[in-house]
Design an enzyme around this catalytic site. Structure first.
Site: not given
Ligand code: COA
Length: 209
Positions: A178
């Site tokens: 975010y």
């Molecule tokens: C929050 C959530 C939706 C984020 O989705 P995600 O796919 O895991 O993460 P992102 O899309 O932000 O990806 C970022 C990570 O991917 C990596 N990444 C790899 N390739 C990437 C690319 N092409 N673009 C962006 N990030 C990339 C980044 O380095 C980053 O790693 P880091 O977080 O270890 O620093 C997910 O982690 C999740 O479901 N969490 C649990 C539930 C939750 O908290 N939901 C939100 C409730 S409000």
């Protein structure tokens, strides 16, 4: 293995709702069975004005082990079957005054010292990001960001608002995502009725670019 984004519709809900709830329960580490309680709520959300959902589908090609060709007969084949698995879900809808979250938000903003005019401005025309989840096995590969960016790309509202649990140092994947996308604080350490956890309400203007 590849992950592609798909627009999810109310017409094909029978295909994706169960898998999407499984992703949600795994991502949030909720007890098994939570799906049952959530199903009517997610279905109700689908009927709200401006509802929109994006899914992430992983395609995996399995290569069967073929016996070595002995003499005649068919040569070994590398062709395998493709399995498609929903590994991410994001959805939301236009906020409105008859919604519980909107009423909670307005009360929270009042308590937070916002004026009536400011509250009206904030809540007049926003998209509520209701759910955003990636299966734990696929987190940290950019899928969450891709889904959120696609979901918000063509929204007509002035802003997007969401609530997320407070975490120490604002440091988990959700918070990092975010912040990276420019979401700022609207409310901090807010208590929604019936939930003991402290939440933040974050928001940003639309369009994204
Ligand atoms: C929050 C959530 C939706 C984020 O989705 P995600 O796919 O895991 O993460 P992102 O899309 O932000 O990806 C970022 C990570 O991917 C990596 N990444 C790899 N390739 C990437 C690319 N092409 N673009 C962006 N990030 C990339 C980044 O380095 C980053 O790693 P880091 O977080 O270890 O620093 C997910 O982690 C999740 O479901 N969490 C649990 C539930 C939750 O908290 N939901 C939100 C409730 S409000």
């Amino acid at each position: 293995m590849s992950v592609r984004l798909v627009d999810l519709t109310a017409d094909d809900v029978h295909r994706w709702l169960g898998p999407a709830l499984d992703v949600y329960v795994a991502a949030m580490n909720y007890p098994r069975g939570t799906q049952t309680h959530r199903t009517p709520l997610w279905r109700d959300h689908m009927n709200r004005p401006g509802w929109q959902a994006v899914g992430a589908v992983q395609s995996t090609v399995s290569t069967p082990v073929s016996p070595p060709a002995t003499g005649g007969g068919d040569p070994p084949t590398l062709a395998g079957s493709t399995t498609e698995t929903l590994i991410g879900i994001a959805y939301g809808y236009r906020g409105a005054e008859d919604q519980w979250w909107n009423q909670q938000l307005r009360a929270g903003l009042r308590l937070g010292g916002y004026t009536r005019t400011q509250i009206d401005d904030i809540t007049r025309n926003y998209f509520e990001l209701t759910e955003l989840h990636v299966h734990p096995s696929m987190q940290g590969t950019g899928t969450g960001q891709r889904m959120l960016t696609r979901l918000l790309a063509d929204r007509p509202e002035d802003s997007v608002l969401l609530s997320t649990p407070e975490v120490p140092g604002d440091d988990n994947r959700a918070w990092r995502l975010y912040r990276r996308l420019g979401f700022g604080d609207m409310l901090r350490h807010f208590g929604f009725t019936g939930d003991p956890r402290p939440f933040a309400v974050l928001g940003r203007r639309l369009p994204m670019n």
